[in-house]
Design a protein around this motif. Structure first.
Motif, PDB file in Angstrom:
ATOM      1  N   HIS A   9      -8.371   2.616  12.323  1.00  0.00           N
ATOM      2  CA  HIS A   9      -7.608   1.314  12.749  1.00  0.00           C
ATOM      3  C   HIS A   9      -8.416   0.218  12.786  1.00  0.00           C
ATOM      4  CE1 HIS A   9      -3.786   0.274  13.794  1.00  0.00           C
ATOM      5  NE2 HIS A   9      -4.043  -0.332  15.027  1.00  0.00           N
TER       6      HIS A   9
ATOM      7  N   THR B 167      -2.255   6.385   0.150  1.00  0.00           N
ATOM      8  CA  THR B 167      -3.017   5.801   0.958  1.00  0.00           C
ATOM      9  C   THR B 167      -2.320   5.953   2.340  1.00  0.00           C
ATOM     10  OG1 THR B 167      -1.808   3.745   0.698  1.00  0.00           O
ATOM     11  CG2 THR B 167      -3.573   4.296  -0.762  1.00  0.00           C
ATOM     12  N   VAL B 168      -1.255   6.281   2.413  1.00  0.00           N
ATOM     13  CA  VAL B 168      -0.451   6.740   3.635  1.00  0.00           C
ATOM     14  C   VAL B 168      -0.751   7.868   4.411  1.00  0.00           C
ATOM     15  CG1 VAL B 168       1.767   6.888   5.005  1.00  0.00           C
ATOM     16  CG2 VAL B 168       1.532   5.321   2.882  1.00  0.00           C
ATOM     17  N   ASP B 169      -1.283   7.881   5.696  1.00  0.00           N
ATOM     18  CA  ASP B 169      -1.590   9.017   6.650  1.00  0.00           C
ATOM     19  C   ASP B 169      -0.313   9.133   7.393  1.00  0.00           C
ATOM     20  OD1 ASP B 169      -2.444  10.999   8.249  1.00  0.00           O
ATOM     21  OD2 ASP B 169      -4.077   9.712   9.312  1.00  0.00           O
TER      22      ASP B 169
ATOM     23  N   ARG C 293       5.328   6.223  12.682  1.00  0.00           N
ATOM     24  CA  ARG C 293       5.036   7.624  12.724  1.00  0.00           C
ATOM     25  C   ARG C 293       5.515   8.081  14.316  1.00  0.00           C
ATOM     26  NH1 ARG C 293      -1.265   8.349  11.023  1.00  0.00           N
ATOM     27  NH2 ARG C 293      -1.300   8.137  13.455  1.00  0.00           N
TER      28      ARG C 293
ATOM     29  N   GLN D  58       1.812   2.500   9.604  1.00  0.00           N
ATOM     30  CA  GLN D  58       1.117   2.481   8.286  1.00  0.00           C
ATOM     31  C   GLN D  58       2.157   1.691   7.532  1.00  0.00           C
ATOM     32  OE1 GLN D  58      -1.435   4.871   7.169  1.00  0.00           O
ATOM     33  NE2 GLN D  58      -1.789   4.688   9.458  1.00  0.00           N
TER      34      GLN D  58
ATOM     35  N   ALA E 274       2.121   4.932  16.075  1.00  0.00           N
ATOM     36  CA  ALA E 274       1.272   4.308  14.880  1.00  0.00           C
ATOM     37  C   ALA E 274       2.102   3.790  13.733  1.00  0.00           C
ATOM     38  CB  ALA E 274       0.222   5.084  14.578  1.00  0.00           C
TER      39      ALA E 274
ATOM     40  N   THR F 230      -5.355  -2.675   8.744  1.00  0.00           N
ATOM     41  CA  THR F 230      -5.751  -1.612   8.273  1.00  0.00           C
ATOM     42  C   THR F 230      -5.265  -1.394   6.873  1.00  0.00           C
ATOM     43  OG1 THR F 230      -5.448  -0.589  10.598  1.00  0.00           O
ATOM     44  CG2 THR F 230      -5.691   1.030   8.756  1.00  0.00           C
ATOM     45  N   GLY F 231      -6.437  -1.201   6.030  1.00  0.00           N
ATOM     46  CA  GLY F 231      -5.945  -1.006   4.683  1.00  0.00           C
ATOM     47  C   GLY F 231      -6.025  -2.213   3.878  1.00  0.00           C
TER      48      GLY F 231
ATOM     49  N   ASP G 179      -2.415  -6.198  12.175  1.00  0.00           N
ATOM     50  CA  ASP G 179      -2.843  -5.167  12.007  1.00  0.00           C
ATOM     51  C   ASP G 179      -3.503  -5.201  10.371  1.00  0.00           C
ATOM     52  OD1 ASP G 179      -3.252  -2.475  11.292  1.00  0.00           O
ATOM     53  OD2 ASP G 179      -1.867  -1.646  12.825  1.00  0.00           O
TER      54      ASP G 179
END
Length: 507
Positions: A2, A323-325, A291, A297, A295, A114-115, A112
């Protein structure tokens, strides 16, 4: 891992006022303060750099500041306008950096990323470009990125530098020497901690948690855990009612890639119907995944031109599902068209004589979303005699300008980013070289043509009034052809360095 950006605008109220006022704003060199009321007292709530340099501080009485700084410009503060301006800034960042942006009042934003940093050239390049863009608009900004919102917030406000990248896993080491105020604690809690002799965050990190919680309540431990990334601090993205948005909430969490892809297609279908009602086509889409552990994504895709094709948009989004968790499951999905443009109905015209023009926009969209749209471009002619200035980068689907290159002299298919020096030997100053050494390899010239003399563009810089380049097309013993030039005319020292360079390679 993150990654969160904290964007700090230390002089947002005064910067916003100057930017909004335009020509009517106070002179840039004049000290400016904004004031508000605390009971019957008028206190300073914001200052610019000029006022701070003269000793004015936030919280100072207006009468004292006016006595301290003659000519001080005093204007009533407008917190509502400041908050509204921050909301607009958040939407601007939302469209350009990341779909997860939140206002951090009264003087910042939380992003954010992230990615998303690889689409902007990395974390440092992304933050530097963001700070430069704000500076060009007259807004002072500082940006920091770390593993958590709390750590990034502390770095942006208590470390020196406009751009700060805290490496992954280094948040605790960065936080230890910072003052207690970096934890976003209440003033009463900070005062109590200082009474006990605690001055730095490191002083309380090594203390037992239970006695500290018993005395100061759970807020201290919560802020510590948030800064260290132990406790999640979700970023609730800002939204505008003008954005086209569809959402889906699930009774049971989902996590399989096939299930996510299926519901992505349904969301795209609903979004395209809404876009059709408004006569719009999507230019940029954000697909957010909420999520069960709070979190967030996201997937971001863009198109080179307005699109309302369900299959095309679904394919672009599904290409990035890997790419998604999903974590322990996804309980909601939101699809937002953060950029949309008018798109009317198109009629397909067929001809029995002429073949239809190929549509490469789909390919361009796939490539741009894989490698980044800033890495995909098309070269167009520019009217300039200087070779490196005769081309320009434009978006792949930019309309043709109709410009062409003048002259009958051939140009190499590959032009080096900058001319590279070579070692040569020529029999006479105006003759081509007999041999040249480039990148450690010596090549003997078999054939040559030239010179073609190119002079500097004297109307741009005085230094180019006497600049001369003599270009030669040469072929070596292997059949490879190169574009060489000598800097200078071979006679006058002020015409160039008289050194040789290789500038291009013919296909």
């Amino acid at each position: 891992m993150h990654r969160v950006v904290s964007l700090f605008l230390p002089r947002w109220p005064t910067d916003r006022l100057r930017r909004k006022s335009g020509d009517a704003s106070p002179p840039p060199e004049a000290p400016l303060v904004l004031v508000g009321r605390s009971g019957r007292r008028r206190l300073i709530t914001a200052i610019d750099a000029n006022a701070q340099a003269r000793g004015v501080r936030v919280g100072m009485a207006v009468t004292k500041a006016q006595a301290l700084v003659p000519g001080l410009i005093v204007i009533d503060a407008d917190p509502a306008a400041d908050a509204e301006g921050l909301d607009k800034l958040a939407l601007w960042v939302l469209q350009r950096i990341s779909p997860v942006v939140m206002v951090d009042p009264p003087d910042g934003l939380v992003i954010d990323t992230t990615g998303a940093d690889h689409l902007h050239g990395g974390e440092a390049a992304m933050l530097a470009a963001l700070v430069r863009r704000f500076a060009s608009s007259g807004v002072e900004a500082r940006a920091a990125i770390a593993d958590s919102w709390g750590a990034a917030h502390a770095a942006a406000r208590f470390l020196k530098g406009e751009v700060l990248v805290i490496p992954q896993g280094q948040s605790e080491a960065m936080l230890r020497p910072l003052p207690l105020a970096a934890l976003r604690l209440e003033g009463e809690t900070i005062g109590g901690l200082r009474t006990l002799g605690f001055e730095r965050i490191g002083d309380i990190l090594d203390q037992p948690r239970a006695p500290m919680t018993l005395r100061f309540g759970p807020e201290l431990g919560r802020r510590l855990d948030q800064a260290l990334g132990v406790l999640a601090e979700p970023v609730d993205p800002v939204r505008s009612p003008e954005l086209v948005e569809v959402r889906r909430v699930f009774g049971e969490p989902i996590g399989a890639a096939e299930t996510i892809a299926r519901y992505t297609g349904r969301l795209v279908e609903a979004l395209c119907l809404e876009l059709e009602k408004r006569g719009l086509g999507a230019r940029r889409l954000d697909l957010l995944f909420y999520r069960v552990d709070n979190a967030l994504q996201f997937i971001r895709v863009g198109t080179a031109q307005p699109v309302r094709d369900q299959k095309r948009l679904t394919r672009l989004l599904c290409d990035k599902i890997e790419t998604v968790d999903p974590g322990f499951g996804i309980e909601g999905m939101v699809l937002v068209a953060i950029e949309a443009e008018p798109l009317g109905q198109r009629q397909t015209i067929t001809s029995l004589v002429q073949a239809p023009e190929p549509d490469v926009s789909d390919l361009i969209d796939v490539l741009a979303n894989r490698i980044g749209e800033n890495r995909l471009c098309r070269f167009v002619p520019v009217q300039s005699d200087v070779p490196e200035r005769s081309v320009a980068r434009v978006p792949p689907l930019a309309p043709a300008s109709g410009a062409t290159w003048d002259g009958d002299w051939p140009r190499p298919s590959r032009l080096l980013p900058r001319p590279e020096p070579i070692e040569t030997m020529a029999l006479l100053p105006d003759h081509p070289p007999v041999w040249f050494t480039w990148r450690g390899v010596r090549r003997r010239v078999q054939r040559a043509d030239g010179p073609e003399r190119i002079r500097g563009e004297w109307w741009k810089r005085d230094a180019e009034m006497t600049t001369v380049r003599d270009y030669f097309r040469v072929e070596d013993e292997t059949g490879e052809r190169y574009w060489l030039f000598r800097s200078g005319d071979g006679e006058h020292e002020n015409s160039g360095s008289q050194r040789w360079f290789l500038h291009g390679i013919f296909g």
